[in-house]
Design an enzyme around this catalytic site. Sequence first.
Site, PDB file in Angstrom:
ATOM      1  N   ASN A  55      30.795  79.112  87.745  1.00 31.84           N
ATOM      2  CA  ASN A  55      31.019  79.086  86.333  1.00 31.84           C
ATOM      3  C   ASN A  55      30.009  77.843  85.879  1.00 31.84           C
ATOM      4  O   ASN A  55      30.582  76.637  85.923  1.00 31.84           O
ATOM      5  CB  ASN A  55      32.420  78.798  85.787  1.00 31.84           C
ATOM      6  CG  ASN A  55      32.915  78.561  84.429  1.00 31.84           C
ATOM      7  OD1 ASN A  55      31.437  78.761  83.694  1.00 31.84           O
ATOM      8  ND2 ASN A  55      33.676  78.227  83.905  1.00 31.84           N
ATOM      9  N   LYS A  58      29.619  76.730  82.872  1.00 31.50           N
ATOM     10  CA  LYS A  58      30.066  76.133  81.779  1.00 31.50           C
ATOM     11  C   LYS A  58      28.692  75.715  80.782  1.00 31.50           C
ATOM     12  O   LYS A  58      27.678  76.615  80.911  1.00 31.50           O
ATOM     13  CB  LYS A  58      30.822  75.022  82.088  1.00 31.50           C
ATOM     14  CG  LYS A  58      32.078  75.084  83.193  1.00 31.50           C
ATOM     15  CD  LYS A  58      32.969  74.300  83.106  1.00 31.50           C
ATOM     16  CE  LYS A  58      34.135  74.704  84.094  1.00 31.50           C
ATOM     17  NZ  LYS A  58      35.278  73.776  84.260  1.00 31.50           N
ATOM     18  N   HIS A  91      39.317  81.568  79.827  1.00 36.50           N
ATOM     19  CA  HIS A  91      39.289  79.854  80.723  1.00 36.50           C
ATOM     20  C   HIS A  91      39.981  79.215  79.930  1.00 36.50           C
ATOM     21  O   HIS A  91      40.131  79.043  78.596  1.00 36.50           O
ATOM     22  CB  HIS A  91      37.793  79.812  80.791  1.00 36.50           C
ATOM     23  CG  HIS A  91      37.453  78.550  81.781  1.00 36.50           C
ATOM     24  ND1 HIS A  91      37.953  77.329  81.276  1.00 36.50           N
ATOM     25  CD2 HIS A  91      37.215  78.557  83.153  1.00 36.50           C
ATOM     26  CE1 HIS A  91      37.697  76.396  82.264  1.00 36.50           C
ATOM     27  NE2 HIS A  91      37.366  77.199  83.427  1.00 36.50           N
ATOM     28  N   GLU A  95      39.556  76.135  79.267  1.00 35.58           N
ATOM     29  CA  GLU A  95      38.588  75.323  77.846  1.00 35.58           C
ATOM     30  C   GLU A  95      38.802  76.123  76.787  1.00 35.58           C
ATOM     31  O   GLU A  95      38.867  75.572  75.544  1.00 35.58           O
ATOM     32  CB  GLU A  95      37.505  74.854  78.684  1.00 35.58           C
ATOM     33  CG  GLU A  95      37.481  73.950  79.921  1.00 35.58           C
ATOM     34  CD  GLU A  95      36.382  73.846  80.669  1.00 35.58           C
ATOM     35  OE1 GLU A  95      35.495  74.586  80.614  1.00 35.58           O
ATOM     36  OE2 GLU A  95      36.737  73.374  81.786  1.00 35.58           O
ATOM     37  N   GLU A 118      43.711  79.066  87.483  1.00 32.14           N
ATOM     38  CA  GLU A 118      42.959  77.894  87.543  1.00 32.14           C
ATOM     39  C   GLU A 118      43.897  76.801  87.007  1.00 32.14           C
ATOM     40  O   GLU A 118      44.121  76.671  85.746  1.00 32.14           O
ATOM     41  CB  GLU A 118      42.025  77.983  86.716  1.00 32.14           C
ATOM     42  CG  GLU A 118      40.638  78.550  87.430  1.00 32.14           C
ATOM     43  CD  GLU A 118      39.193  78.376  86.882  1.00 32.14           C
ATOM     44  OE1 GLU A 118      38.393  78.450  87.602  1.00 32.14           O
ATOM     45  OE2 GLU A 118      39.065  77.840  85.484  1.00 32.14           O
ATOM     46  N   GLY A 170      37.840  70.213  87.078  1.00 32.48           N
ATOM     47  CA  GLY A 170      36.959  68.889  86.699  1.00 32.48           C
ATOM     48  C   GLY A 170      37.616  67.619  87.155  1.00 32.48           C
ATOM     49  O   GLY A 170      37.005  66.467  86.639  1.00 32.48           O
ATOM     50  N   SER A 217      38.289  72.184  90.917  1.00 33.99           N
ATOM     51  CA  SER A 217      37.961  71.298  92.147  1.00 33.99           C
ATOM     52  C   SER A 217      37.645  72.041  93.438  1.00 33.99           C
ATOM     53  O   SER A 217      38.080  71.113  94.559  1.00 33.99           O
ATOM     54  CB  SER A 217      38.701  70.090  92.034  1.00 33.99           C
ATOM     55  OG  SER A 217      38.695  69.444  90.682  1.00 33.99           O
TER      56      SER A 217
HETATM   57  P1  13P Z   1      35.605  72.381  88.486  1.00 32.89           P
HETATM   58  O1  13P Z   1      35.076  73.208  89.959  1.00 32.89           O
HETATM   59  O2  13P Z   1      34.698  71.582  88.123  1.00 32.89           O
HETATM   60  O3  13P Z   1      37.200  71.790  88.752  1.00 32.89           O
HETATM   61  O4  13P Z   1      35.914  73.747  87.344  1.00 32.89           O
HETATM   62  C1  13P Z   1      36.709  74.712  87.757  1.00 32.89           C
HETATM   63  C2  13P Z   1      36.544  75.826  86.773  1.00 32.89           C
HETATM   64  O5  13P Z   1      36.845  75.466  85.620  1.00 32.89           O
HETATM   65  C3  13P Z   1      35.725  76.924  86.885  1.00 32.89           C
HETATM   66  O6  13P Z   1      35.923  77.875  85.876  1.00 32.89           O
END
Ligand code: 13P
Length: 246
Positions: free
Chosen positions: A9, A11, A93, A95, A164, A170, A208
């Site tokens: 992803n 982002k 997601h 976010e 997740e 992150g 992560s």
């Molecule tokens: P990270 O791997 O940067 O923690 O992000 C995970 C994520 O949100 C994948 O959709």
Amino acid sequence: MRKKLVVGNWKMHGNRSANAALLAGLKEAGPWNADVAVCVPFPYIAETALALTGQAIAFGAQDCSAQEQGAFTGEVSSAMLADLGCRYVIVGHSERRAYHHESDQLVADKAKAALAHGVTPIVCVGETLAEREAGQTELVVKRQLAAVIHTLTHCIGEIVLAYEPVWAIGTGLTASPEQAQAVHAVLRKQLQAATQKADAMRILYGGSVKPDNAAQLFACADIDGGLIGGAALKAADFSVICRAAS
Ligand code: 13P
């Protein structure tokens, strides 16, 4: 035996030259004995499609509209994603749930719209740190998944699910393999009650995932791959993770 799936992803990262270098690096590092895909920002889908022509790496988007078409400025429909050859679309997601106030029902409607156009939704669920600390992890992920099961009914077997935990995204904090497996088992059980296809469905872990923890996570019985953020932006790191899934 479920074939593992690793999805990057991206982002809101990248630009044309960085993307070209990343995709070239992945092409060189593959193929892997796992399904691999990248979910890229909308403006780069067409170029990614071109770069991945003839490759075993699939591509997709990070969101789609729940609407079919019409006066929805700024939205992108799943029909458009299908038109560009997208295999996957991430929906729900954390976010988007947090910053765009997406409800469980909207996420479910997006998953339905994607399936209607042959695009596989990667439906994300996960609890916040406060929810985990309050002992509500199961309650939250089951509520999020229940909306999708209720909306998709007999099509639920067609989705990819991703667990997740918000506190692991992150942050460098990864759920331990035991913590992740425990939630994946809960989700698998919920799917089993809804569809006979549950045992063939893939449940990805995200939060992560890095080259040095991927193998342990992927070794868990109900973890069928990963949804990778930061580590998907470096071809070397992402390929180690894809190898760990192979
Ligand atoms: P990270 O791997 O940067 O923690 O992000 C995970 C994520 O949100 C994948 O959709």
